[in-house]
Write an enzyme that holds these catalytic residues in place. Structure first.
Site, short mmCIF file in Angstrom:
data_model
loop_
_atom_site.label_atom_id
_atom_site.label_comp_id
_atom_site.label_asym_id
_atom_site.label_seq_id
_atom_site.Cartn_x
_atom_site.Cartn_y
_atom_site.Cartn_z
N LYS A 90 -1.68 -6.88 6.91
CA LYS A 90 -1.21 -5.53 7.33
C LYS A 90 -2.57 -4.50 6.80
CE LYS A 90 0.81 -1.79 7.66
NZ LYS A 90 2.20 -1.28 7.00
N CYS A 99 -0.40 5.23 5.09
CA CYS A 99 -0.98 3.33 5.39
C CYS A 99 -2.70 3.72 5.81
CB CYS A 99 -0.30 3.22 6.74
SG CYS A 99 1.32 2.60 6.60
#
Length: 402
Positions: free
Chosen positions: A207, A261
């Site tokens: 990720k 993010c």
């Protein structure tokens, strides 16, 4: 798996809970914020996402989704809590894992030997290992026997309800049992996506790698915009032409990089590998410095920096969402304030009034009052009113006025 509890009902947790309930699971949405729980019990979601309210209504009507601020035993616990960063005394960026640890300790108090804990929050490497330790401390179950998996979310605001059911999912597990249990859940939810199983550390790094790739690409685009400004070149035309090459795909420059993010995750890699992550660090600095570059461009374009009123169009971190986390547009406003520039903002996805100390006004008011306009986001509202914006002196950060 009869019951799933989703811990944390924010931008990821709530859509996840709704999607799981829509797939037929009995889902309890848990959050420590009473205001959030009461709003959801009253039938109203608290975030902006296309199709989310409709999916929420269907899940609740089907009897599979309910909410609580008290944690009860469950077959599966999803942890979807924030993982921000902070700067320590030396100025280094560090991951703040207090919310993950707190959620783990709460789940550990009601955990049973055959339960599964899925960590969806984006985290630095070896956080899942820490979570297993915390769960063991609270439950008394041996750490090696606790079923924990890291399954990072891979969705983008504005298209969550589709991507939750159609993107491939990574399952990084600490035990074969956890891998199989998590895999079965996601395969039951997915329409098109494929479940890919690996270990927990690889899943954590996957990720971070995905979002860091985008941060580096955007940093390159932002760096090009600074260079092109010095050369008198239209960077948006340049990138469009370069992207005609079959193996080139440069992203669009902007006022910086925001969101929970892309603006955060690269620091999780750099924190643990500062000597190796040179490109990652340089990209982060380039993107963090872009709002200052834009502020200087605005300041140099004003007729009277002490009197002209600047309207900043867009405060969220990306078009057509209400997410203000790590927004470079807000950073731009703070820099303008420090330089003594008078400004207002228009963010149609936030309440009008004061937002993060910034005066937020409707679009028509912003244009009527402004002497100068800065386009920081391509919200649909702004795109539909390009002609009105073009009637004012403006600086376009995102190529919307091309």
């Amino acid at each position: 798996m009869k019951k799933i509890t989703v811990m944390g009902l924010g931008y990821i947790g709530l859509p996840t809970a709704i999607t799981l309930a829509g797939a037929g699971y009995e889902v309890c949405g848990f959050d420590v914020t009473e205001r959030v729980v009461e709003s959801l019990k009253g039938g109203k979601i608290h975030i902006v996402e296309p199709g989310l309210q409709e999916a929420f209504d269907q899940a609740v009507a089907g009897g599979h989704l309910h909410f609580s601020s008290e944690l009860s035993p469950s077959d599966v616990f999803y942890i979807a809590v924030p993982t921000p960063f902070f700067e320590d005394a030396s100025g280094a960026h560090k991951a703040d894992l207090r919310f993950v640890e707190s959620a783990g300790r709460m789940a550990g108090k009601v955990l049973r030997p055959d339960d599964l804990v899925i960590l969806e929050s984006t985290v630095p490497p070896r956080t899942t290992e820490m979570l297993a330790r915390v769960l063991g401390e609270e439950s008394g179950i041996p750490q090696g026997e606790i079923h924990v998996a890291h399954c990072p979310e891979r969705v983008i605001p504005g298209n969550m309800m589709y991507e939750l059911k159609n993107n491939d999912r990574i399952v990084g597990a600490r035990t074969p049992e956890a891998a199989q249990m998590a895999k079965e859940i996601y395969e039951h939810v997915l329409d098109k996506g494929v479940v890919r199983v690996t270990d927990d550390i690889t899943a954590e790094m996957c990720k971070l790698t995905e979002n860091t790739f985008r941060d580096v690409n955007i940093a390159y685009a932002n760096e090009l915009s600074v260079i092109c400004d010095k050369m008198g070149i239209d960077v948006f035309e340049l990138i469009k032409l370069a992207n005609c090459h079959p193996r080139v795909n440069i992203l669009t420059p902007g006022v910086g990089v925001g969101g929970h993010c892309i603006a955060v995750d690269p620091w999780f890699i750099y924190e643990q590998f500062p000597e190796e992550a040179k490109v990652i660090h340089a990209s982060r600095l380039r993107n963090e410095n872009k709002p200052r570059f834009v502020a200087e461009k605005v300041l140099s374009s004003l007729r009277d920096p002490k009197k002209d009123l600047v309207a900043v169009l867009g405060l969220s971190y990306k078009p057509d969402v209400d997410d203000l986390r790590e927004s470079p547009s807000i950073e731009l406003c703070n820099i303008l304030r420090d330089k003594g520039v008078n400004f207002i903002a228009c963010e149609p996805f936030a309440p009008y009034g004061e937002v993060h100390g910034i005066q937020n006004v409707p679009f028509e008011e912003a244009l009527s009052r402004a002497d100068y306009v800065v386009v920081t986001l391509g919200h649909s509202l702004f795109q539909e009113n390009r002609d009105k914006i073009a009637a004012k002196p403006f600086f376009d950060c995102v190529g919307m006025m091309e």
